[in-house]
Scaffold this motif. Structure first.
Motif, PDB file in Angstrom:
ATOM      1  N   THR A   3       0.837  -1.205   0.000  1.00 14.22           N
ATOM      2  CA  THR A   3       0.000   0.000   0.000  1.00 14.22           C
ATOM      3  C   THR A   3       0.870   1.253   0.000  1.00 14.22           C
ATOM      4  OG1 THR A   3      -1.673  -1.191   1.264  1.00 14.22           O
ATOM      5  CG2 THR A   3      -1.854   1.200   1.234  1.00 14.22           C
ATOM      6  N   LEU A   4       1.903   1.226   0.858  1.00 20.84           N
ATOM      7  CA  LEU A   4       2.807   2.382   0.939  1.00 20.84           C
ATOM      8  C   LEU A   4       3.478   2.628  -0.410  1.00 20.84           C
ATOM      9  CD1 LEU A   4       4.425   1.652   4.419  1.00 20.84           C
ATOM     10  CD2 LEU A   4       2.721   3.388   3.876  1.00 20.84           C
ATOM     11  N   ARG A   5       3.877   1.533  -1.055  1.00 19.78           N
ATOM     12  CA  ARG A   5       4.505   1.668  -2.382  1.00 19.78           C
ATOM     13  C   ARG A   5       3.474   2.211  -3.387  1.00 19.78           C
ATOM     14  NH1 ARG A   5       8.141   2.098  -4.621  1.00 19.78           N
ATOM     15  NH2 ARG A   5       8.535   0.356  -6.009  1.00 19.78           N
ATOM     16  N   ALA A   6       2.230   1.692  -3.268  1.00 25.63           N
ATOM     17  CA  ALA A   6       1.202   2.118  -4.217  1.00 25.63           C
ATOM     18  C   ALA A   6       0.892   3.603  -4.080  1.00 25.63           C
ATOM     19  CB  ALA A   6      -0.073   1.294  -4.008  1.00 25.63           C
ATOM     20  N   VAL A   7       0.869   4.100  -2.846  1.00 26.53           N
ATOM     21  CA  VAL A   7       0.527   5.522  -2.680  1.00 26.53           C
ATOM     22  C   VAL A   7       1.734   6.422  -2.944  1.00 26.53           C
ATOM     23  CG1 VAL A   7      -1.358   5.080  -1.073  1.00 26.53           C
ATOM     24  CG2 VAL A   7       0.911   5.609  -0.171  1.00 26.53           C
ATOM     25  N   GLY A   8       2.866   5.816  -3.303  1.00 27.68           N
ATOM     26  CA  GLY A   8       3.985   6.639  -3.779  1.00 27.68           C
ATOM     27  C   GLY A   8       5.206   6.665  -2.900  1.00 27.68           C
TER      28      GLY A   8
END
Lengths: 232, 446
Positions: free
Chosen positions: B341-346
């Motif tokens: 999730t952290l990677r997905a949000v940038g």
């Protein structure tokens, strides 16, 4: 169904195919998608399970790359970008709303919403906090600022997720079945909120759903069957 | 970085059972390291104290006098001049004294032993009076009183001797008893004198096993020496760490004053006789040493303890490092969705790497600090309690009859830094794996 307002293209997919390995076999999830989504659209991707909705959202969300074809998001051809450039694109141009909310459990609501702004940098603390308070106010959670995700209801968590997705003022918000884990009344209020944000900020919303009640609120419905667009 | 720190700390708290188990193991190993380091430092401390009280200054100007090519004696023939030179050229000296050296046999009615004789002027030896503690009668005599008999000041009287508790046991003597000393003079004649035991010191490990102390006059009489001679001019410095530099400086000064110097050898004076007797020269040569040279035959104790400690700690660190790595791998696996999730949000990869590393570093820093401080407190407690060492063999190794542990703040800080760094290093692989997670892992539901 409402009429969509024609505007400039923010997402285009040209003959996009996506294969996944499945043991020794290869499964083709998307079989040649051509699709254009314009700025400010409130679009739903509809279709039965296995039709390729999630795969399509993954490609538009820059978390996966197409096997063939061209995906352009906010003017950038994603297949040509490095991991760092894709990360930057996600951070600055995209917002995500997950079916299971995917909030960071150890941070409170305020910190969850603030997190993308911290990653972006470039704002003072005061500016950041004002932005967070404004968006939290808009999603109606001002009284829950310091509560952790496990202290919030499903609907409240999804509102936090919407606030987190919108706090950076992205051009596109992607949501995969954002109402799937919510009761129908709460789900309806979430769609109302998304629609309100779409209309006020002209943010493009692309979301998938099975729910016909949700579908009928969309400005445009793109129907997928077996990895192909059959309508919309 | 602040938010990453918060996430790390809160994740550690959220997984409190796992954090507590891993932290406890890390703290226990740090505690053990601090105790071993303090013990090693304690032995070194004992070594310095006993060496500088019983057999050496921080720097010694000693030497050999050869009457013939094959016969030598540990004598400095012009002690007053050397003392003057030392006073003028060693500003860091807090005290200078001179001692005679000799070797012979102590004989009582029921036994005998070989011993090294130290001829001292008690009034010139404040450190000796401070460090040498007198033994209770019960420590060397079966059924003896639980009190100190005798007085160190008796050593200023000619014909007196101070021996140590283990020697008193072997000779079966107490304070007031007579001993006979037999030795060989420089001219090869045997000489004998009777002395009275005026004080019996507590054992000070290996060195006190063969040291006895006599008034300087008694040694002069025994060996037929002139008053201006001595065995060694001992220099005590304000800062013992300056011993090497002071010795090097003095060598230059003494050579410039016309003295002939032996080449420096990092061994005690008694280990040089064979070489000196095989060299073809006569007359006086000076020999400068540091306290470390004079007890170099004892450094194996510290080296041995340090080596054992190193291997023991290395094995434990390896086990702990594997534990940390496994735990962090499990932690990353459990949080795949969150990291995705952290990677997905940038969140960039490098920040994911730092997030996991910070978590490990915080755990390492807290656990090793707790372990190090607990270890320091334990060491200080043991040292303050002056725990008796029951075994003679262990006393010899520890150079003391009580457990002496010295806590060095620099070592505590080093232990904390090292263990924190080890925790960080052990977490590099899981942190790197976490940073390579694809954001799609969080998108299973999008």
């Amino acid at each position: 169904m409402e009429d969509s307002v024609p505007m400039s293209a923010i997402v285009t997919l040209s003959d996009v195919k996506k294969d996944y390995p499945l043991g020794k076999l290869t499964v083709r999830a998307l079989k040649g998608i051509d699709l254009t989504i314009s700025t400010g659209e409130f679009t739903t991707i509809a279709g039965p399970s296995g039709s390729g909705k999630t795969t399509l959202l993954n490609l538009v969300g820059c978390v996966d790359v197409a096997t063939e074809g061209v995906v352009t998001v906010a003017g950038q051809e994603t297949g040509k970008l490095s991991d760092r450039e894709l990360t930057k694109l996600r951070l600055h141009k995209l917002g995500f709303i997950f079916q299971s909310f995917n909030l960071i459990p150890v941070l409170d609501m305020f910190q969850n919403v603030e997190f993308p702004l911290l990653l972006q940098g470039g704002m003072t603390k005061a500016e950041r906090h004002k932005r967070v308070r404004d968006i939290v106010d808009r999603v109606g959670l001002t009284d829950q600022l310091r509560q952790r995700p496990n202290e919030l209801s499903g609907g409240q968590r999804q509102r936090v997720a919407i606030a987190r997705a919108l706090v950076t003022k992205p051009q596109i918000v992607l949501a995969d079945e954002p109402t799937a884990n919510l009761d129908s009344a709460t789900g309806s209020s979430i769609i109302d909120l998304m629609k309100e944000m779409n209309e006020q900020d002209q943010t493009t919303f692309i979301f998938s759903t099975h729910d016909p009640h949700v579908m009928e609120r969309a400005g445009r419905i793109v129907k997928l069957v077996d990895g192909l667009v059959v309508a919309g | 970085m602040g938010i990453l720190f918060q996430i790390a700390v809160r994740n550690l708290i959220a997984a409190k059972r796992r954090s507590a188990m891993l932290g406890s193991a890390l703290a226990a190993v740090t505690l053990l390291l601090v105790v071993l380091l303090s013990l090693s430092q304690g032995i070194t401390d004992n070594m310095i104290r006993s060496a500088t009280a019983l057999s050496s200054g921080h720097v010694n100007v000693a030497g050999f006098f050869k009457m013939s090519a094959t016969q030598s004696a540990p004598i400095v023939s012009d002690a007053p001049r050397i003392r003057e030179i030392v006073k003028e050229n060693v500003p860091g000296a807090v005290h200078v004294n001179a001692r005679h050296r000799g070797w012979g046999k102590l004989v009582s009615e029921s036994g005998s032993l070989q011993a090294g004789f130290n001829g001292i002027v008690l009034a010139e030896e404040p450190l000796f009076s401070e460090v040498v503690q007198l033994a209770k009668e019960s420590e060397y005599k079966e059924g003896g009183r639980d009190e100190v008999i005798g007085d160190l000041s008796g050593l200023s009287q000619p014909g007196s001797v101070l021996i140590f508790a283990s020697q008193a046991k072997r000779l079966e003597v107490g304070v007031g008893d007579a001993l006979t000393i037999t030795t060989e003079t420089l001219r090869g004649n045997r000489n004998t004198t009777d002395v009275t035991v005026v004080a019996i010191g507590r054992d000070m490990g290996f060195l006190s096993n063969w040291s006895v102390f006599l008034p300087r006059e008694t040694i002069l009489d025994l060996y037929g020496l002139k008053p201006e001679t001595t065995g060694s001019v001992q220099i005590f410095l304000e800062d013992e760490a300056q011993s090497e530099a002071t010795m090097a400086h003095l060598r230059g000064v003494l050579e410039a004053e016309g003295f002939i110097l032996m080449e420096h050898q990092a061994v005690p004076f008694w280990a040089k006789f064979e070489n000196v007797n095989n060299e073809d020269w006569t007359g006086q040569k000076l020999d400068l040493t540091t306290w470390e040279d004079e007890v170099s035959y004892l450094t194996w104790v510290v080296r041995g303890l340090d080596t054992i400690s190193f291997f023991l700690i290395a094995i434990l660190v390896f086990i702990i490092a594997v534990g940390i790595m496994n735990t962090m791998v499990i932690s990353v696996r459990e949080r795949t969705r969150e990291i995705g999730t952290l990677r997905a949000v940038g969140m960039p990869r490098v920040k994911v790497l730092w997030m996991i590393l910070i978590e490990a570093l915080v755990l390492g820093a807290v656990a090793s600090s707790v372990g190090a401080l607990a270890g320091a407190a334990l060491c200080l407690g043991i040292d303050a309690a002056a725990v008796e060492v029951p075994s003679d063999a262990v006393r010899v190794i520890l150079l003391s009859d009580t457990l002496h542990l010295v806590v060095v703040p620099r070592q505590i800080a080093t232990a904390i830094v090292v263990f924190t760094a080890i925790t960080g290093l052990a977490s590099l692989v899981p942190a790197f794996r976490a940073s390579r997670l694809q954001p799609i892992t969080a998108m299973q539901s999008i």
